[in-house]
Scaffold this active site. Structure first.
Site, short mmCIF file in Angstrom:
data_model
loop_
_atom_site.label_atom_id
_atom_site.label_comp_id
_atom_site.label_asym_id
_atom_site.label_seq_id
_atom_site.Cartn_x
_atom_site.Cartn_y
_atom_site.Cartn_z
N GLU A 1 104.90 52.74 37.85
CA GLU A 1 106.14 53.23 37.25
C GLU A 1 107.08 52.09 36.89
O GLU A 1 107.46 51.31 37.77
CB GLU A 1 106.87 54.17 38.21
CG GLU A 1 106.17 55.46 38.51
CD GLU A 1 107.00 56.34 39.45
OE1 GLU A 1 106.69 57.54 39.54
OE2 GLU A 1 107.94 55.83 40.09
N CYS A 2 107.47 51.99 35.63
CA CYS A 2 108.54 51.10 35.19
C CYS A 2 108.33 49.68 35.71
O CYS A 2 107.42 48.99 35.27
CB CYS A 2 109.89 51.68 35.61
SG CYS A 2 111.30 50.99 34.70
N GLY A 3 109.16 49.22 36.65
CA GLY A 3 109.00 47.87 37.18
C GLY A 3 107.65 47.66 37.82
O GLY A 3 107.15 46.53 37.87
N MET B 1 104.95 48.82 36.59
CA MET B 1 104.04 48.65 35.46
C MET B 1 104.15 47.24 34.87
O MET B 1 103.15 46.68 34.40
CB MET B 1 104.39 49.69 34.39
CG MET B 1 103.73 49.48 33.04
SD MET B 1 104.25 50.70 31.79
CE MET B 1 105.93 50.14 31.44
N SER C 1 103.73 53.87 33.03
CA SER C 1 104.79 54.32 32.14
C SER C 1 106.15 53.86 32.66
O SER C 1 106.30 53.55 33.85
CB SER C 1 104.79 55.84 32.03
OG SER C 1 105.83 56.31 31.18
#
Length: 440
Positions: free
Chosen positions: A327-329, A331, A418
């Protein structure tokens, strides 16, 4: 519920100060945070000694919120809820939750550069929304005793004002300005409490300052005037779809954006959780799936690049066809490179093709939903970077606001990644699928 006219007024400061003050006095305090916030709960957990859950009418749903508050009330003397942004900001906003559940609001206003206008702001917050339950107002960053006197004089009584243990209607005191307990910030919000050696000392200084206010001197009877009844809740029973499976969760200063409710959901699904630190180059422990939560990889690129054991073990995990949810960071390090705010490109782990670049301003913020084959999974997005990749998106999230932008969900082999931060309780079935070999 501790609210304000805008972000940066001192909601977190006041909530943490109250939690610390009352916890030190022997009371059992639980704190909740409105909205999908990862950072403020770290401070509230340190102040209260209990895990902090998020409350959001869109993410949780009213039933889930009532259940969480009821469960907390069964073992607490006091519940504090920190609002989000300004009282009426967002759809839904903190005021929506306060009205729907009948929770009195305490308005915190940064009064450092005002006097009589303070009363006008109080009047506006109190009367803008009909039916808003009101507890009172606390002035933050008060300069002097004379300044506090002017602020108090500006708060006018009205027909809804109540005399609370001798306190002037609506006025609950002023918190003085001091560098001793300022909570430091960075680009995504407050610095995490565990990163500051003097975090507890800051909280104690805050609590001492709060003890000098009218609010800080309230006894149990004074607090009881704002009691809210909640009916008993029926706990949700989940099918143990992850029974016998171990999920390894990255957890350190670079991977620190985890909801307590998400961890609880994985355990309720039957998963055993183990934790590891990529920053200290810990290899991925023996597991069936990996979760890389968001955080601050851009602040720790040097350590992440040095972490050859962690990268190699994650690559082996992926090569074995074992699921990864990033997720986000979480990724960002998976791609080939990360360009920092100063233009420096840092080669990363090259486990996914593409590049990440930090941006000078916020790129996306707001609620999101992912319509998975197992139903809608809700969450949110909040990031200062952009990703370019030759990979085609496996799916696109749907913004929960007309002002939002969708987010790509990438898929390569067993990896799903994502900018979308998932709220696992919104769809445990879809959540389980993220950590199974036949991933979404």
């Amino acid at each position: 519920m501790v609210v304000a006219p805008a972000s940066g007024q001192g909601k977190t400061t006041v909530t943490a100060a109250l939690a610390r003050l009352l916890t030190r006095s022997g009371q059992r305090v639980r704190v909740f945070k409105c909205g999908p916030d990862f950072l403020d709960p770290h401070w509230h957990q340190l102040a209260s000694g209990h895990p902090v859950h998020n409350l959001d009418l869109w993410l949780n749903g009213e039933g889930d919120i009532r259940a969480r508050l009821h469960d907390a009330a069964a073992n607490s003397d006091l519940i504090l809820i920190e609002g989000v942004m300004g009282l009426f900001d967002g759809e839904p906003c903190a005021a929506d939750l306060a009205v729907k559940l009948g929770i009195p609001v305490l308005a915190v206003i940064d009064a450092g550069a005002m006097a009589g206008t303070f009363g006008a702001l109080v009047h506006g917050l109190r009367n803008y929304r009909p039916g808003l339950p009101w507890a009172g107002v606390l002035a933050n960053r008060v300069v002097s005793e004379g300044h506090e006197t002017m602020l108090q004089a500006s708060v006018r009584s009205d027909e809804r004002g109540a005399d609370l243990a001798g306190i002037d209607a609506g006025w609950l005191g002023g918190l003085r300005r001091s560098a001793d307990f300022a909570l430091p910030e960075r680009h995504l919000g407050l610095t995490i409490a565990s990163e500051l050696r003097d975090a507890v000392a800051r909280l104690d200084a805050l609590a001492d300052a709060m003890a000098a206010t009218s609010l800080g001197r309230l006894d149990a009877e004074g607090w009881q005037r704002w009691a809210v009844p909640f009916e008993a809740s029926t706990p949700q029973r989940l099918a143990p779809r992850l029974q016998g499976r171990t999920v390894a969760v990255a957890r350190d200063a670079a991977f620190c954006f985890t909801y307590q409710a998400n961890l609880d959901t994985l355990r309720a699904l039957g998963a055993e959780l183990v934790f590891f630190s990529p920053l200290t180059d810990q290899p991925v422990p023996a597991c069936n799936a990996v979760w890389l939560p968001g955080g601050y990889p851009e602040l720790h690129t040097e350590a992440l690049v040095r972490g050859t054991q962690c990268r190699a073990s994650l690559a082996a995990h992926i090569a074995a066809g074992q699921p990864v949810w990033a997720e986000c960071g979480g990724m960002m390090p998976l791609f080939d490179g990360l360009t920092l705010a100063d233009g420096t490109r840092v080669p990363m782990w090259s486990l996914l093709p593409g590049e990440v670049a930090m941006q000078p301003q916020l790129v996306a913020l707001g609620p999101q939903s992912w319509n998975t084959p197992r139903g809608e999974l809700r969450g949110h997005t909040f990031h200062f970077s952009l990703t370019t990749s030759p990979m085609a998106a496996l799916a696109q999230t749907v913004p929960g606001s007309k002002f939002g932008r969708s987010e790509a969900v990438y898929g390569q082999g067993p990896v799903r990644a994502s900018y979308f931060h998932a709220w696992f309780p919104s769809n445990p079935e879809a959540t389980a699928q993220l950590f199974l070999s036949e991933a979404i």
